[in-house]
Design a protein around this motif. Structure first.
Motif, short mmCIF file in Angstrom:
data_model
loop_
_atom_site.label_atom_id
_atom_site.label_comp_id
_atom_site.label_asym_id
_atom_site.label_seq_id
_atom_site.Cartn_x
_atom_site.Cartn_y
_atom_site.Cartn_z
N ASN A 54 -12.51 -16.63 -19.49
CA ASN A 54 -11.65 -16.63 -18.30
C ASN A 54 -10.38 -15.87 -18.62
N TRP A 55 -10.01 -14.97 -17.76
CA TRP A 55 -8.90 -14.07 -18.01
C TRP A 55 -7.88 -14.16 -16.88
N ARG A 56 -6.62 -14.19 -17.25
CA ARG A 56 -5.54 -14.07 -16.26
C ARG A 56 -5.13 -12.61 -16.25
N SER A 57 -5.22 -12.01 -15.10
CA SER A 57 -4.98 -10.57 -15.00
C SER A 57 -3.69 -10.25 -14.25
N MET A 58 -2.93 -9.31 -14.79
CA MET A 58 -1.81 -8.69 -14.07
C MET A 58 -2.26 -7.25 -13.82
N ARG A 59 -2.32 -6.87 -12.57
CA ARG A 59 -2.81 -5.53 -12.27
C ARG A 59 -1.79 -4.77 -11.43
N SER A 60 -1.51 -3.54 -11.85
CA SER A 60 -0.61 -2.66 -11.09
C SER A 60 -1.41 -1.49 -10.57
N GLY A 61 -1.26 -1.20 -9.30
CA GLY A 61 -1.90 -0.02 -8.72
C GLY A 61 -0.85 1.02 -8.38
N HIS A 62 -1.18 2.27 -8.62
CA HIS A 62 -0.26 3.37 -8.30
C HIS A 62 -0.92 4.29 -7.27
N SER A 63 -0.37 4.36 -6.07
CA SER A 63 -0.83 5.35 -5.10
C SER A 63 0.00 6.60 -5.33
N LEU A 64 -0.61 7.61 -5.91
CA LEU A 64 0.17 8.75 -6.40
C LEU A 64 0.81 9.55 -5.26
N ALA A 65 0.08 9.76 -4.17
CA ALA A 65 0.62 10.60 -3.09
C ALA A 65 1.85 9.96 -2.45
N PHE A 66 1.84 8.65 -2.33
CA PHE A 66 2.94 7.95 -1.65
C PHE A 66 3.94 7.33 -2.61
N ARG A 67 3.68 7.46 -3.90
CA ARG A 67 4.51 6.84 -4.94
C ARG A 67 4.71 5.35 -4.65
N GLN A 68 3.64 4.69 -4.27
CA GLN A 68 3.72 3.26 -3.98
C GLN A 68 3.06 2.43 -5.06
N PHE A 69 3.71 1.32 -5.36
CA PHE A 69 3.18 0.38 -6.35
C PHE A 69 2.51 -0.79 -5.62
N GLU A 70 1.46 -1.30 -6.21
CA GLU A 70 0.89 -2.57 -5.77
C GLU A 70 0.84 -3.46 -6.99
N GLN A 71 0.97 -4.74 -6.82
CA GLN A 71 0.80 -5.61 -7.97
C GLN A 71 0.03 -6.86 -7.57
N VAL A 72 -0.92 -7.23 -8.39
CA VAL A 72 -1.83 -8.33 -8.07
C VAL A 72 -2.00 -9.21 -9.30
N LEU A 73 -1.81 -10.50 -9.11
CA LEU A 73 -2.16 -11.46 -10.14
C LEU A 73 -3.53 -12.01 -9.79
#
Lengths: 179, 179
Positions: B13-32
């Motif tokens: 079982n893993w606890r994940s921190m995930r960051s997404g980068h939308s390069l065209a819009f320079r937007q960050f997403e973050q999901v636990l």
């Protein structure tokens, strides 16, 4: 891959999106920054001075370069490793065609002169390991297209047992007149 | 590295921190999120059914496993690839000791059955490439300690020219009774 090729591929101005993960606290950081990588000549005075400080190295320096960075974010940490702008000079000393040593005028994590070892994986991913006084960092950089590269880093405690932080940057090259 | 070892190392079982980068819009997403990886037997009914749908594969299946994920975030995107929870079954078919094919009951990016190719780099970094109808993803997973692994992904347009998104996850294994 040879370090000379890697440095040549990396030269330019990059827009970086960087996410940091503090694992213990499950906290995210995000930083937009501008990174400039510029090849230097071996007879550049700053290069020759840095080489002079590392005279014990018996290898031949190649492809020195400067990295300058400037964060766009309004995030103002106390940690000196996270300063908003700065620059350093790096000089590779290849030992074999795919590994060697890199000396640096000031480190990212702790602001001291540092030396690192580098190597390339089978797909040309660049790996840079740096031992600081209080931490060890492992950075990996790989190109996902000609003008986009990824850079991940892990900061370990100096004993190498605990993991303090991971980070990931997506870097997109852009054209500009102030290269 | 063999895929059997990699799957065995990943179980848990893993606890994940995930960051997404939308390069065209320079937007960050973050999901636990919480990720559960569980080894399955080759005679598990869901495994045998998935193998039956891929009878054209002439290789021998090994180490089937289930991945289940559940996002902690309150982020509710319209994109079906980003659903908050789900699970899928994956079955590796080694071709040589360090590469092969993986079939999957439903893909992450587009919710269809998919097949991927995998390989290992010289430092045992696991690389998974999946071609979907509208995109191509390349995922890389590497262990930075026994209980911490990093996972990066790049989503290309199906022509392989544009880069839609990059992401990076830090995954920390934890002990729990509901493995």
């Amino acid at each position: 891959m040879k370090i000379e090729q890697f440095v040549a591929q990396s030269e330019g101005n990059w827009r970086s999106m960087r996410s940091g993960h503090s694992l213990a606290f499950r906290q995210f950081e995000q930083v937009l920054s501008e990174i400039k990588i510029k090849c230097l000549k071996l007879d550049n005075p700053e290069v020759t001075e840095l080489i002079k400080f590392n005279q014990s190295l018996k290898y031949k320096p190649v492809s020195p370069f400067r990295i300058a960075w400037e964060a766009d974010s309004d995030w103002e940490p106390e940690d000196p490793s996270q300063i908003k702008s700065g620059s350093c000079i790096l000089i590779p000393f290849p030992i074999t065609s795919n590994k060697g040593i890199i000396i640096r005028s000031s480190g990212y994590i702790e602001a001291v002169k540092s030396s690192s070892t580098y190597s390339f994986l089978s797909d040309n991913t660049f790996i840079l390991r740096t031992k600081y006084q209080h931490s060890i960092s492992e950075e990996r950089i790989w190109f996902i297209s000609k003008n986009v590269r990824c850079r991940s880093s892990v900061v370990y405690t100096s004993e190498g047992t605990g993991i303090l932080q991971t980070s990931f940057a997506s870097e997109v090259r852009h054209l500009s007149n102030n290269a």
